[in-house]
Design an enzyme around this catalytic site. Structure first.
Site, PDB file in Angstrom:
ATOM      1  N   ASP A   1      95.463-136.300 180.483  1.00  0.00           N
ATOM      2  CA  ASP A   1      96.465-135.760 179.570  1.00  0.00           C
ATOM      3  C   ASP A   1      96.374-134.248 179.394  1.00  0.00           C
ATOM      4  OD1 ASP A   1      94.062-135.695 178.277  1.00  0.00           O
ATOM      5  OD2 ASP A   1      94.691-136.803 176.504  1.00  0.00           O
TER       6      ASP A   1
ATOM      7  N   ASP B   1      87.572-123.615 172.364  1.00  0.00           N
ATOM      8  CA  ASP B   1      87.413-122.268 171.835  1.00  0.00           C
ATOM      9  C   ASP B   1      86.777-121.347 172.872  1.00  0.00           C
ATOM     10  OD1 ASP B   1      86.846-119.970 170.310  1.00  0.00           O
ATOM     11  OD2 ASP B   1      86.425-121.150 168.516  1.00  0.00           O
TER      12      ASP B   1
ATOM     13  N   ASP C   1      87.563-139.163 179.867  1.00  0.00           N
ATOM     14  CA  ASP C   1      87.716-139.897 178.615  1.00  0.00           C
ATOM     15  C   ASP C   1      88.670-141.076 178.768  1.00  0.00           C
ATOM     16  OD1 ASP C   1      90.095-138.553 178.921  1.00  0.00           O
ATOM     17  OD2 ASP C   1      90.009-137.475 177.026  1.00  0.00           O
TER      18      ASP C   1
ATOM     19  N   SER D   1      86.799-118.319 161.779  1.00  0.00           N
ATOM     20  CA  SER D   1      86.128-117.317 162.593  1.00  0.00           C
ATOM     21  C   SER D   1      85.163-116.492 161.740  1.00  0.00           C
ATOM     22  CB  SER D   1      87.160-116.436 163.299  1.00  0.00           C
ATOM     23  OG  SER D   1      86.559-115.701 164.326  1.00  0.00           O
TER      24      SER D   1
ATOM     25  N   ASP E   1      89.261-134.050 183.370  1.00  0.00           N
ATOM     26  CA  ASP E   1      90.313-134.516 182.465  1.00  0.00           C
ATOM     27  C   ASP E   1      90.253-136.025 182.246  1.00  0.00           C
ATOM     28  OD1 ASP E   1      92.548-134.838 180.919  1.00  0.00           O
ATOM     29  OD2 ASP E   1      93.992-134.292 182.465  1.00  0.00           O
TER      30      ASP E   1
ATOM     31  N   HIS F   1      90.624-120.923 169.799  1.00  0.00           N
ATOM     32  CA  HIS F   1      89.964-120.280 168.663  1.00  0.00           C
ATOM     33  C   HIS F   1      90.852-120.302 167.423  1.00  0.00           C
ATOM     34  CE1 HIS F   1      86.980-117.944 166.634  1.00  0.00           C
ATOM     35  NE2 HIS F   1      87.840-116.995 166.362  1.00  0.00           N
TER      36      HIS F   1
END
Length: 539
Positions: A266, A410, A262, A191, A259, A448
């Site tokens: 999951d 994030d 891809d 960060s 979701d 994050h």
């Protein structure tokens, strides 16, 4: 910004250097050490298990107080560093009393700093590193910037000078204590600490041999300008505010839309750039409720995903990507808060513009014009606070190695910012030159610096359930720096309980992290919770 982590025990061998050193000075004698602009305030041998962290320290910087009972004896040196008349940089240097591994590891700071990361110092001692931390020149919580009002030199200390001063002072102290200078020096943080990490590589390339930069807040002036955009988008019209009670429905709608893109359902959006979620699909049709969005809320949510733009349509900072809305480190913490004006990004943006840019304690974000705010921030602080320089030839030339990582989920700093920076390095230095010293890893499902639905333990805080470079990105950095073995796939784990978790932690899931732009793709068969069922491939 702020790292939410608790330290667990990890015993690490002395690594690539023997645990020996030449005769140096006794710890207590270091109180007489003469260093530029510095007063050594104490030098004391701390007996094994005897250290107690400051009782008023922030929990995420202290961790479990019982953890410190595991520490071996070490030499603790505290110092006041004053490179300018307005500076008052507190620094601590910790050095194992025996068994030093010959290396130094610098610690960074989250948010607006103001405190030292004692948890990270303790972990370094357990791993037999000499280490150091600093408050960067002021005492405050990580969300408080009032210390900066009227003190431009303190802002420079915070921006970059304090970490450099800490590093120089610490190396001299280590050499005085052991009789040897560190053979290798490393810096690892996330960060604002990731911003500090990149600042070291760009501005002070001689300080560290290897640097691990997580979710870097390196485009500081535009990141916090985007926080102003977020605050205005969600609160200028009271009807625009998205309460935390609606976040679960937004997260559910995102997963329903994206979701499976891809090839796997999951709970993880593997590459959010492929997710084209339209908030308008959640528009309330039969009255307002937590399961839908009003028209003003749809407009606000679109602005958050699109990211900050100026009045001419030029992007100021990337928007948030779909997939990180829910959870303790999600939008409720960073963007919406429990009520308008209570989110972390609101605190950071308000603190920056009030105390640094405009130097007006009563500055009102509601009256601000974004174009003017960005211009003022850049003019005053781009050269001071931003670590966006893509030309790192000096760092590369001395053999420095840099690994960046960023969680795809994030909610504090858009992951697209790290991709943009990495690609600017490739464009400036050329792919071949860049590949010789820098790697980027994007972490699906991580929020994050930690947390989120995806595997988020991979040695980023110096610990991992498995202690080898393939499962431990920090050890991969050391192996690259010291042996020339470039990192490839890194295995991340999802563990039970608090994170990061060390050896012995129960692992629920593993997934490969791939050097960008490669992505982990399911092979078509095998356990979805096992990294062996995935392979890194082109996107």
């Amino acid at each position: 910004m702020i790292r939410f982590a608790v330290v667990f025990f990890l015993a690490v061998s002395c690594g690539f250097f023997p645990c020996i050193h030449a005769a140096g000075q006794p710890c207590e004698q270091l109180a007489q050490l003469a260093l530029p602009n510095t007063k050594i305030t104490s030098a004391q041998t701390i007996a094994a298990g005897a250290f107690s962290p400051p009782p008023a320290g922030s929990p995420w910087l202290i961790g479990d107080p019982s953890f410190y009972k595991q520490l071996p004896a070490f030499c603790r040196v505290t110092a006041d560093d004053k490179p300018t008349p307005d500076s008052d940089i507190k620094i601590e240097v910790w050095m194992p009393a025996s068994g030093w591994n010959g290396k130094f590891r610098g610690q960074g700071n989250g948010g607006f700093a103001g405190e030292m990361d004692y948890r990270a110092l303790a972990l370094a001692i357990l791993q037999r590193y000499a280490s150091a931390a600093t408050d960067t020149g002021h005492a405050a919580s990580g969300t408080d910037a009032t210390w900066a009002l009227g003190y431009p030199e303190k802002i420079i200390d915070y921006a970059h000078r304090a970490i450099h001063e800490m590093t120089s002072l610490s190396k001299a102290t280590v050499k005085a204590f052991y009789g040897d200078a560190p053979k290798r020096s490393y810096f690892a943080s996330c960060s604002n600490g990731g911003r500090q990490a990149l600042m070291e590589a760009q501005r002070y390339p001689e300080d560290y041999d290897g640097i691990l930069a997580g979710a870097p807040a390196n485009y500081w002036t535009h990141l916090l300008s985007s926080a102003l955009w977020d605050a205005q988008a969600t609160t200028l019209d009271p009807e625009s505010y998205v309460p935390p009670s609606k976040i679960p429905a937004i997260a559910h709608a995102v997963l329903a839309a994206c979701d499976a893109k891809d090839g796997l359902k999951d709970g993880i959006v593997n590459d959010p750039r492929q997710c084209h979620f339209d908030p308008a699909t959640m528009l309330c049709k039969q009255g307002n409720s937590d399961s839908c969005l009003t028209t003003p809320q749809v407009t606000a949510l679109k602005k958050l995903y699109e990211g900050a733009h100026d009045s001419k349509g030029k992007q100021i900072f990337p928007g948030f990507v779909p997939g990180g809305e829910q959870g303790p480190g999600g939008w409720g913490t960073w963007i919406t808060g429990n009520a308008p004006g209570e989110a972390l990004l609101f605190a950071f943006g308000n603190g920056f513009f009030r105390n640094m840019v405009y130097e007006q304690a009563d500055w009102d974000y509601k009256r601000a014009k974004l174009d003017d705010a960005v211009a003022a921030a850049d003019q005053k602080f781009a050269a001071v606070l931003n670590s966006t320089e893509p030309n790192m030839k000096a760092f590369q030339a001395r053999g420095g190695k840099l690994i960046l990582y960023h969680g795809w989920s994030d909610a504090g700093i858009s992951p697209l910012n790290s991709i943009n920076y990495y690609e600017s390095v490739l464009a400036t230095m050329g792919k071949q030159q860049a590949d010789s010293f820098v790697r980027l890893y994007m972490v699906p499902g991580m929020q994050h610096c930690a947390g989120g639905p995806g595997p988020d333990v991979f040695g980023e805080f110096g610990i991992s359930p498995v202690n080898d470079p393939q499962h431990h990105i920090y050890l991969a950095l050391e192996e690259w720096t010291e042996k020339g073995t470039a990192p490839s796939t890194v295995i991340a784990s999802k563990t039970e309980g608090q994170i990061p978790a060390g050896p012995g932690a129960k692992v629920k899931m593993t997934r490969p992290l791939c050097p960008y732009p490669q992505q982990a793709k399911y092979k078509g068969s095998g356990d979805l919770n096992d990294a062996a069922s995935f392979a890194c491939d082109k996107p």
